[in-house]
Design a protein around this motif. Structure first.
Motif, short mmCIF file in Angstrom:
data_model
loop_
_atom_site.label_atom_id
_atom_site.label_comp_id
_atom_site.label_asym_id
_atom_site.label_seq_id
_atom_site.Cartn_x
_atom_site.Cartn_y
_atom_site.Cartn_z
N ALA A 313 0.82 -1.21 0.00
CA ALA A 313 0.00 0.00 0.00
C ALA A 313 0.85 1.25 0.00
O ALA A 313 0.46 2.27 -0.59
N GLU A 378 -10.25 -1.87 -6.45
CA GLU A 378 -9.18 -0.93 -6.81
C GLU A 378 -9.76 0.30 -7.49
O GLU A 378 -9.34 1.44 -7.22
N PHE A 381 -11.80 2.30 -4.50
CA PHE A 381 -11.05 2.88 -3.38
C PHE A 381 -9.63 3.31 -3.74
O PHE A 381 -8.96 3.93 -2.92
N GLY A 382 -9.19 2.96 -4.95
CA GLY A 382 -7.78 3.16 -5.28
C GLY A 382 -6.98 1.96 -4.82
O GLY A 382 -7.37 1.26 -3.88
N SER A 384 -4.04 1.77 -3.30
CA SER A 384 -3.52 1.90 -1.94
C SER A 384 -4.63 1.72 -0.91
O SER A 384 -4.46 1.02 0.10
N GLY A 385 -5.82 2.30 -1.16
CA GLY A 385 -6.92 2.15 -0.23
C GLY A 385 -7.38 0.70 -0.11
O GLY A 385 -7.69 0.22 0.99
N TRP A 388 -4.79 -1.15 2.03
CA TRP A 388 -4.94 -0.85 3.46
C TRP A 388 -6.17 -1.56 4.03
O TRP A 388 -6.18 -2.01 5.17
N GLY A 389 -7.23 -1.67 3.21
CA GLY A 389 -8.40 -2.43 3.64
C GLY A 389 -8.07 -3.90 3.87
O GLY A 389 -8.56 -4.51 4.84
#
Length: 443
Positions: A313, A378, A381-382, A384-385, A388-389
């Protein structure tokens, strides 16, 4: 008259350990060959999709196509392995995997493979795994005799994990130098060699199985055993989430981050090799460290499984990702030994296979959905998001499991208490390779 010099005494040949019999040797050799091919092929499949013009969603669909048949046919595969000679089931599954990977390789090398073709061939590979794994687990356990069973299983784990390290590193290097198709071709050849070795397994020592009350009755009895133990169903429920998000992170997001941020397939291959090295270190640690509250320690070791998702992330440089994957592999192997030791200590032997079937099923049930939804997540949330989830969904269920009293308080039985210490069953721990749940899976 001089006395002739006495003839030199021959050194006796070192006696082969009791547990290292013919079947054990063949099974270990076949597992090494299979893992050398499979760990590279898992990377190759993802990069084959990307090189064909696919995106993260397509990579997730291909990964889901492998795991969905595993979930659907797992219980059937266990029943078949109980009714037919196990080595025949294993050889047939290896033959299916060989053919599917060979056709996959030919399509990639010929150029422009279609997404539906890759999904179909990957699904056939997952089907073979569903029938192979229950048969292989029973075959390996029955091949070991004597008091050194734990040492035999530890050596088997070490051999498989070592093969995984070499296979991942070699696969990444071959993809970078040539093409994913050649890695898939090597995997097909590995299945052919492994199937040939398993063909020569001796099953004469296995008693003929008596007919029982039928598949449904057996599964119902196993379900009652499974639901009657809070520590058992809670950890399987925990791992249904953990395996799903770790699988999505490593099979979908990992190759994408490697391609876009780290320089391609080679760094991701090194990261997976570091995971394999961590499992070797974890096996060595678990052989020497026997905590009294083994289930508590094992559950605490699940928290580090969030590290690779967090590292991707950020993303961390290659060195940081390699370190995170190493720690993850080490922690997962310690959990795997604690989990299997607990099963062998607490579950009656005559119900162990059925309980393990529910363990497998519960642990892998959400994996096809998570890999299929990785691409849409993806976009929503992107990248990276979404990663992290994934990390959060490892930490939260693990923290909730610690609220179960049996998880915190269940202790290892000792000889001093009049009960022999349980022997852990074999279970390599490469989570990303074969959709593994709490118990770990045979390769």
């Amino acid at each position: 008259m001089s006395t002739p010099a006495p003839a030199p005494r021959r050194r006796p040949r070192p006696r082969r350990p009791e547990w290292a019999g013919r079947n054990y040797t063949l099974l270990t050799a076949a597992a090494i060959v299979t893992n050398l091919g499979t760990h590279g092929a898992l990377i190759a499949a993802a990069f084959a999709v990307l090189e064909a013009g696919g995106d993260g969603g397509d990579v997730g669909l291909v990964a889901a196509a492998r795991t969905l048949p595993l979930v659907l046919f797992l219980l059937v595969g266990g029943a078949v392995a109980d009714r037919l000679p196990r080595h025949r089931v294993m050889v047939a599954a290896n033959a299916l995997n060989c053919v599917s990977q060979a056709v996959f390789a030919a399509l990639v090398l010929a150029g422009d493979p279609k997404l539906w073709q890759m999904m179909l061939l990957t699904a056939l590979c997952g089907t073979g795994q569903a029938f192979f794994s229950p048969a292989a687990e029973g075959m390996l356990i029955s091949s070991v005799r004597g008091e050194q069973a734990a040492r035999a299983f530890a050596l088997f784990r070490m051999a498989m994990n070592g093969a995984g390290i070499g296979g991942a590193a070699l696969g990444g290097a071959m993809i970078a130098a040539w093409s994913p198709g050649w890695v898939l071709a090597v995997d097909a050849a590995a299945f052919a060699v492994a199937g040939a070795l398993r063909f020569f397994l001796d099953v004469s020592h296995i008693a003929e199985r008596e007919p029982g009350g039928g598949l449904l009755a057996d599964l119902r009895e196993g379900w009652e055993e499974f639901t009657g133990r809070p520590w058992l169903w809670s950890i399987v429920a925990q791992f249904s989430v953990v395996v799903a998000v770790v699988g999505a992170s490593e099979s979908v997001y990992g190759p994408l981050v490697a391609r876009d941020e780290l320089g391609g397939a080679r760094p991701w291959g090194l990261a997976l090799a570091a995971f394999g090295a961590g499992t070797v270190g974890g096996a060595l640690l678990a052989m020497r460290w026997k905590p009294r509250r083994m289930l508590l320690v094992g559950t605490l070791c699940v928290f580090p499984l969030a590290l690779p998702s967090a590292a991707l992330a950020v993303p961390l440089p290659v060195g940081g990702l390699v370190a995170a994957m190493f720690v993850c592999g080490l922690a997962l192997e310690v959990f795997g030994v604690a989990w299997m030791t607990t099963l062998h200590q607490e579950i009656p032997e005559e119900k162990l296979s059925r309980v393990c079937a529910y363990d497998w099923f519960g642990s892998t049930a959400m994996l096809p959905l998570s890999t299929a939804l990785a691409g849409p997540a993806e976009h929503l949330f992107g990248r990276s998001g979404a990663l992290w989830g994934c990390a959060a969904l490892v930490v939260l269920p693990t923290a909730l499991v610690l609220l179960i009293p049996d998880v915190r308080n269940l202790t290892r039985r000792t000889k001093e208490a009049g009960v022999p210490v349980a022997v852990p069953a074999p279970a390599p721990a490469a989570a990303s390779a074969d959709a593994e749940g709490p118990a770990g899976r045979l390769g």
